[in-house]
Design a protein around this motif. Structure first.
Motif, PDB file in Angstrom:
ATOM      1  N   PHE A  31      38.837  89.797  16.381  1.00  0.00           N
ATOM      2  CA  PHE A  31      39.688  90.577  15.489  1.00  0.00           C
ATOM      3  C   PHE A  31      38.832  91.233  14.399  1.00  0.00           C
ATOM      4  CE2 PHE A  31      42.176  91.188  11.667  1.00  0.00           C
ATOM      5  CZ  PHE A  31      43.366  91.705  12.132  1.00  0.00           C
ATOM      6  N   SER A  32      39.169  92.484  14.057  1.00  0.00           N
ATOM      7  CA  SER A  32      38.500  93.165  12.939  1.00  0.00           C
ATOM      8  C   SER A  32      39.390  94.283  12.422  1.00  0.00           C
ATOM      9  CB  SER A  32      37.143  93.746  13.364  1.00  0.00           C
ATOM     10  OG  SER A  32      37.314  94.753  14.343  1.00  0.00           O
TER      11      SER A  32
ATOM     12  N   ALA B 159      49.514  90.096  11.314  1.00  0.00           N
ATOM     13  CA  ALA B 159      48.421  90.580  12.148  1.00  0.00           C
ATOM     14  C   ALA B 159      47.915  89.423  13.009  1.00  0.00           C
ATOM     15  CB  ALA B 159      47.283  91.133  11.287  1.00  0.00           C
ATOM     16  N   ARG B 160      47.428  89.759  14.197  1.00  0.00           N
ATOM     17  CA  ARG B 160      46.870  88.743  15.102  1.00  0.00           C
ATOM     18  C   ARG B 160      45.863  89.408  16.037  1.00  0.00           C
ATOM     19  NH1 ARG B 160      48.891  89.833  19.988  1.00  0.00           N
ATOM     20  NH2 ARG B 160      51.022  90.637  20.199  1.00  0.00           N
TER      21      ARG B 160
ATOM     22  N   PHE C 220      56.137  99.533  10.872  1.00  0.00           N
ATOM     23  CA  PHE C 220      54.954 100.069  11.543  1.00  0.00           C
ATOM     24  C   PHE C 220      54.409  99.012  12.499  1.00  0.00           C
ATOM     25  CE2 PHE C 220      50.267 100.585  11.611  1.00  0.00           C
ATOM     26  CZ  PHE C 220      50.194 101.850  12.195  1.00  0.00           C
ATOM     27  N   LEU C 221      54.166  99.421  13.758  1.00  0.00           N
ATOM     28  CA  LEU C 221      53.606  98.520  14.752  1.00  0.00           C
ATOM     29  C   LEU C 221      52.426  99.225  15.408  1.00  0.00           C
ATOM     30  CD1 LEU C 221      57.013  98.681  15.294  1.00  0.00           C
ATOM     31  CD2 LEU C 221      56.436  96.500  16.365  1.00  0.00           C
ATOM     32  N   ALA C 222      51.312  98.523  15.595  1.00  0.00           N
ATOM     33  CA  ALA C 222      50.147  99.157  16.193  1.00  0.00           C
ATOM     34  C   ALA C 222      49.251  98.102  16.818  1.00  0.00           C
ATOM     35  CB  ALA C 222      49.374  99.959  15.149  1.00  0.00           C
ATOM     36  N   ALA C 223      48.457  98.550  17.800  1.00  0.00           N
ATOM     37  CA  ALA C 223      47.530  97.639  18.460  1.00  0.00           C
ATOM     38  C   ALA C 223      46.256  98.385  18.823  1.00  0.00           C
ATOM     39  CB  ALA C 223      48.174  97.042  19.713  1.00  0.00           C
ATOM     40  N   ASP C 224      45.118  97.774  18.493  1.00  0.00           N
ATOM     41  CA  ASP C 224      43.796  98.298  18.863  1.00  0.00           C
ATOM     42  C   ASP C 224      43.709  99.796  18.578  1.00  0.00           C
ATOM     43  OD1 ASP C 224      43.172  95.732  19.758  1.00  0.00           O
ATOM     44  OD2 ASP C 224      43.977  96.157  21.750  1.00  0.00           O
ATOM     45  N   TYR C 225      43.934 100.166  17.364  1.00  0.00           N
ATOM     46  CA  TYR C 225      44.147 101.568  17.025  1.00  0.00           C
ATOM     47  C   TYR C 225      43.117 102.126  16.051  1.00  0.00           C
ATOM     48  CZ  TYR C 225      45.912  99.876  12.539  1.00  0.00           C
ATOM     49  OH  TYR C 225      46.006  99.289  11.301  1.00  0.00           O
ATOM     50  N   ASP C 226      43.071 103.456  16.038  1.00  0.00           N
ATOM     51  CA  ASP C 226      42.306 104.214  15.045  1.00  0.00           C
ATOM     52  C   ASP C 226      43.274 105.258  14.504  1.00  0.00           C
ATOM     53  OD1 ASP C 226      40.557 105.716  13.522  1.00  0.00           O
ATOM     54  OD2 ASP C 226      38.950 105.681  15.011  1.00  0.00           O
ATOM     55  N   GLN C 227      43.676 105.085  13.257  1.00  0.00           N
ATOM     56  CA  GLN C 227      44.732 105.904  12.660  1.00  0.00           C
ATOM     57  C   GLN C 227      44.181 106.734  11.504  1.00  0.00           C
ATOM     58  OE1 GLN C 227      47.570 103.625  10.466  1.00  0.00           O
ATOM     59  NE2 GLN C 227      49.176 105.182  10.496  1.00  0.00           N
ATOM     60  N   ARG C 228      44.595 107.996  11.430  1.00  0.00           N
ATOM     61  CA  ARG C 228      44.238 108.856  10.299  1.00  0.00           C
ATOM     62  C   ARG C 228      45.510 109.122   9.501  1.00  0.00           C
ATOM     63  NH1 ARG C 228      39.009 110.615  11.767  1.00  0.00           N
ATOM     64  NH2 ARG C 228      38.459 109.233  13.508  1.00  0.00           N
TER      65      ARG C 228
ATOM     66  N   ARG D 288      40.996  96.183  15.508  1.00  0.00           N
ATOM     67  CA  ARG D 288      40.908  95.554  16.809  1.00  0.00           C
ATOM     68  C   ARG D 288      41.832  94.351  16.731  1.00  0.00           C
ATOM     69  NH1 ARG D 288      40.185  96.363  22.156  1.00  0.00           N
ATOM     70  NH2 ARG D 288      39.485  94.432  23.148  1.00  0.00           N
ATOM     71  N   GLY D 289      43.102  94.557  17.115  1.00  0.00           N
ATOM     72  CA  GLY D 289      44.109  93.526  16.969  1.00  0.00           C
ATOM     73  C   GLY D 289      45.486  94.157  16.922  1.00  0.00           C
ATOM     74  N   PHE D 290      46.478  93.343  16.606  1.00  0.00           N
ATOM     75  CA  PHE D 290      47.870  93.789  16.524  1.00  0.00           C
ATOM     76  C   PHE D 290      48.351  93.685  15.078  1.00  0.00           C
ATOM     77  CE2 PHE D 290      52.373  92.640  16.260  1.00  0.00           C
ATOM     78  CZ  PHE D 290      52.953  93.725  16.903  1.00  0.00           C
ATOM     79  N   LEU D 291      49.143  94.674  14.662  1.00  0.00           N
ATOM     80  CA  LEU D 291      49.651  94.715  13.287  1.00  0.00           C
ATOM     81  C   LEU D 291      51.117  95.112  13.303  1.00  0.00           C
ATOM     82  CD1 LEU D 291      48.874  94.645  10.196  1.00  0.00           C
ATOM     83  CD2 LEU D 291      48.545  97.121  10.388  1.00  0.00           C
TER      84      LEU D 291
END
Length: 327
Positions: A52-53, A45-46, A122-130, A72-75
């Protein structure tokens, strides 16, 4: 690497409450915490733009749980095969599944199924995931009752796009699930009813394909072996190597060999030969006895030496190919 799950579930599974929250502002903690929530090795993560949060919450029980992951960041990280079927979608940002090089983008409010027989990235950035986690054993019990599948394995297509009409039922079931949690809580009659309805909605949203594979492959502990067996059944007429099966299953060559021995008491290539012989027999039973094409059928299914093929066929079916053709 051994098969990931080797523990049998009891006949009467113990259902435990699930409720936890993970949060912070440190990328290393996020990589550790979020991977741990899915039983994975630490991820990466970065920060992106700005501070970042991250926050991850889960509520429900060990059979069904509703979860939310925000960052709030990249994963980025590898998700191992687990005990649950997981449906997921995003409401903000971007997220993607990388399944053996195939990219699957998560879309706003459109549920996607985590691959059920492969690890993935799994790759994601600045996301809201359910996410909604469904215990595999619970889904199989409901499928057996509702679809009459008995103990046959279920196969799910993670690339399938849900039908719009079915999505209304899906969202309604999740609303009822959330209300039952908020009003009555896990363990209540309302929660149990809502769970059952949610599993039905899951099966309608992601209808399983039923196959004739050995029922033992339906056990979670055999999920990696199942991937190898499915590859054999799909590619039986092609060149299939143990290295191919190891890659598909995410196992070492030795583990693939040991898994076939443990479950079927044969080597992978012996299992492949049996599938090919079954395919030859099925074709011969449909052909005109005057066709005289036994050699062509055998070669199409990978048998180059017709003498050895005929002997193997007779050993498996108690008759020679020409006798089958005359039926």
């Amino acid at each position: 690497m051994a098969d990931p799950i080797d523990v049998e579930r009891p006949d009467e599974p113990v259902v435990e409450s699930v409720r936890f929250e993970l949060s912070g502002s440190d990328p290393e903690s996020a990589a550790r915490d979020l991977a741990g929530a899915l039983g994975a090795e630490p991820w990466f993560a970065r920060p992106t733009d700005g501070p970042f949060s991250y926050r991850y919450t889960a509520v429900g029980d060990s059979e069904v749980s509703i979860r939310r992951s925000q960052m709030r960041g990249f994963l980025r990280g590898e998700v191992p095969l687990g005990r649950d079927y997981v449906a997921t979608w995003i409401t903000a940002g971007s997220a993607q599944l990388d399944v053996l090089g195939q990219q699957v983008d998560l879309r706003p409010d459109a549920p996607t199924l985590f691959p059920t027989d492969h690890d993935f990235v799994f790759l994601a950035a600045d996301y809201d995931q359910r996410l909604v986690h469904f215990d595999r054993a619970l889904v199989h019990r409901v499928a057996a009752e509702r679809l009459g599948v008995g103990s046959r394995p279920l196969s799910f297509d993670h690339t399938r796009e849900p039908d719009p009409d079915v999505l209304r039922q899906w969202h309604a079931s999740l609303g009822a699930l959330s209300r039952a949690l908020r009003v009555a809580g896990p363990g209540s009659a309302a929660w149990e009813d809502a769970k059952a309805a949610a599993v039905v909605a899951f099966l309608d949203t992601f209808p399983p394909a039923l196959d004739d594979l050995p029922p033992v492959l339906g056990l979670p502990r055999n999920a990696r072996l199942r991937a190898a067996v499915e590859h054999i059944h799909t590619h039986a007429s092609e060149t299939v190597t143990i290295a191919d099966l190891a890659a598909v299953a995410g196992l070492s060559v030795r583990s693939v060999q040991e898994s076939f021995r443990r479950v079927f008491d044969v080597s992978p290539l012996t299992y492949l030969r049996g599938v090919r012989l079954d395919r030859v027999r099925a074709e011969l039973l449909e052909l005109d006895p005057q066709a005289g094409v036994i050699g062509d059928v055998a070669r199409r299914w990978g048998f180059a030496h017709l003498g050895r093929f005929s002997a193997s066929y007779a050993e498996r079916f108690g008759e020679y190919p020409k006798q089958t053709l005359r039926r």
